[in-house]
Design an enzyme around this catalytic site. Structure first.
Site, PDB file in Angstrom:
ATOM      1  N   GLU A   1      44.425 -25.163  21.496  1.00 21.72           N
ATOM      2  CA  GLU A   1      45.870 -25.125  21.716  1.00 21.72           C
ATOM      3  C   GLU A   1      46.192 -23.736  22.257  1.00 21.72           C
ATOM      4  O   GLU A   1      46.279 -22.767  21.500  1.00 21.72           O
ATOM      5  CB  GLU A   1      46.621 -25.396  20.410  1.00 21.72           C
ATOM      6  CG  GLU A   1      46.327 -26.757  19.800  1.00 21.72           C
ATOM      7  CD  GLU A   1      46.781 -27.916  20.667  1.00 21.72           C
ATOM      8  OE1 GLU A   1      47.635 -27.709  21.540  1.00 21.72           O
ATOM      9  OE2 GLU A   1      46.261 -29.019  20.483  1.00 21.72           O
TER      10      GLU A   1
ATOM     11  N   CYS B   1      54.460 -20.526  22.372  1.00 22.34           N
ATOM     12  CA  CYS B   1      53.768 -20.959  23.587  1.00 22.34           C
ATOM     13  C   CYS B   1      54.568 -21.978  24.382  1.00 22.34           C
ATOM     14  O   CYS B   1      54.269 -22.210  25.554  1.00 22.34           O
ATOM     15  CB  CYS B   1      52.382 -21.491  23.247  1.00 22.34           C
ATOM     16  SG  CYS B   1      52.360 -22.750  21.979  1.00 22.34           S
TER      17      CYS B   1
END
Length: 494
Positions: free
Chosen positions: A264, A298
């Protein structure tokens, strides 16, 4: 963990000193200060592990691998539910600790605790859904008379490495699905933010102990890159789950091969504003989605791509709203932007901003640093090829560009090497479906921020944003392997 010198630590020595290795707590070879990013005051002294402790943790995890894989479903489920209740009963202390070690605004830390609780609860529920199904082997003539079915088996020992921005939540997304799948798991938190993860691991181990399961099913090792290398390159590891930067994630994937790696990674999430968009809602979304967690997320809004027809009006609404964002002490419930994790991060974001301005971008709002805190910034017409547009800024900065039409907007979104989430604001259903079809990302969000994430949904990216999916159901699938059974019943004569 050594308590704050003033005795004001929210953990209040609930768990032992050292690191949870095997079925006990082991003295760490070193300790480092964890400081409040907002003013630099000492939060706690945290234990720092090394490669030797990492290898000990792997040894202990391998030793209990079969036992953990055979734990009854009710034992795994009960441990996750007990941990959920333990965190819920300590909610205020966890929120305060997260503010102190991350420097994130209190409002964001409250959301982090809420999402952690949901992740634990959902992982517990998924234990009941961990099963296989039958297969019609007689679709081939050679399969006539055969019984076929598959089950899911734990992949083995899992290493979970989390980033600093959401230390409790990211750790929960590593630990809870691993335990639900029957995998021993070793957590490695970011060096800057080990405290909440240590506490979470302690609570999980206590829940396992009460249920008669080995505490070594959940371990934690702190430390720097040498610890990460020792954990991820051990051939006895079944899977590595990493959340962090693309550069580090790609290096882990290379070094860990052929071990399964779930990544991720970073992004520079785009928000597209169509000509028929609700401009007030879109401007609100950029402010909500661009500056939460002080921009250290993010999937926070970084690139805003606006159709020319509404550029002027949209920018006016956006800059008006940005000027109202409360900046300051993250302990204040009204604060929305505060200090980044450390001074080096602030200096990097400032350098990228200055580089963009020198290259011709205009600063429409914010960007000043006062007492170490950057005001939320809006830049217009940032050139492609600059870090502020191409890379992940991880700070309170939003870059706006305009394009002639939606086709160009979608092309601009897809130019990025990243592909985690993107969103589009529009009132047209055909535009929404075109975005779903065209945008090369792991998630397309319509009329909401790209940072929207429900912890039950499949979450992950494409391209340099990673591989694999999180969310308890989907992570459990990643952390288990199918085992096929093919049986030809024997015939017995009476």
């Amino acid at each position: 963990m050594h308590e704050h010198a003033s005795g004001d630590s929210p953990v209040r020595r609930e768990f032992p000193e050292g690191l949870p290795i095997g079925d006990t707590w082991v003295e760490a070879p070193a300790a480092e200060d964890v400081r409040f990013p907002y003013d630099g005051t000492l939060v706690a002294r945290a234990p720092v592990g090394d490669a030797d402790l990492a290898r000990q943790a792997v040894d202990a995890a391998v030793a209990v691998r079969e036992r953990v894989g055979r734990l009854p479903s009710h034992t795994r489920r009960a441990a996750l539910l007990a941990t959920h209740e333990a965190i819920a009963s300590r909610r205020a202390d966890f929120e305060r600790l997260l503010v102190l070690e991350t420097g994130k605004p209190l409002v964001d830390c409250r959301v982090e605790v809420d999402r952690t609780l949901l992740t634990l609860l959902t992982a517990a529920e998924e234990v009941a859904r961990l099963h296989g199904e039958t297969v019609p082997l007689d679709l081939l003539p050679s399969g006539e008379g055969l019984l076929g079915f598959w089950t899911r088996k734990p992949i083995g020992v899992v290493v979970g490495i989390a980033g600093f921005n959401y230390p409790l939540l990211l750790a929960a997304h590593k630990l809870a699905p691993s335990l639900a799948a029957g995998c021993p798991v070793i957590a490695k938190p970011a060096p800057q933010t080990p405290l909440a993860t240590l506490w979470l691991v302690h609570l999980l181990r206590e829940a396992l102990r009460v249920g008669g399961a080995p505490e070594a099913a959940v371990q934690l090792v702190t430390g720097g890159p040498e610890v990460g290398v020792a954990l991820t390159t051990d051939r006895r590891i079944g899977a590595v789950s990493f959340t962090g930067s693309a550069a580090v994630g790609h290096q882990i994937a290379r070094d860990a091969a052929p071990t399964k790696v779930l990544l991720e990674l970073g992004s520079n999430a785009a928000l597209v504003v169509a000509a028929d968009a609700d401009l007030d809602a879109a401007a609100d979304a950029v402010v909500r989605g661009g500056y939460y967690a002080s921009g250290q997320a993010c999937i926070s809004v970084q690139r805003v791509i606006v159709v020319d027809a509404v550029r002027k009006e949209f920018v006016a609404r956006l800059t008006e709203r940005v000027s109202q964002v409360v900046v300051g002490d993250p302990r204040d419930p009204a604060t929305r932007v505060s200090a980044l994790i450390d001074k080096r991060s602030t200096e990097r974001v400032c350098a990228w901003l200055e580089e963009a301005v020198e290259a011709g971008a205009s600063l429409a709002a914010g960007g000043r640093v006062t007492d170490g805190v950057m005001e939320p910034a809006v830049l217009l017409d940032v050139d492609r090829g600059l870090p502020l547009w191409d890379e992940e800024v991880f700070g309170p900065v939003v870059a706006v560009r305009s394009v002639p039409d939606l086709e160009t907007a979608f092309d601009l979104v897809n130019e990025s090497r990243y592909g985690l989430h993107a969103s589009v604001y529009t009132s047209a259903l055909d535009t929404a479906f075109a975005a779903l079809d065209r945008l090369e990302v792991g998630g397309v969000v319509v009329n909401e921020v790209p940072g929207f994430r429900s912890d039950v949904m499949p979450y992950g990216g494409v391209k340099d944003s990673g591989a694999g999916r999180e969310g308890p159901r989907f992570a459990i699938e990643e952390l288990t392997v199918t085992r096929m059974a093919v049986i030809r019943p024997t015939t017995t004569k009476p």
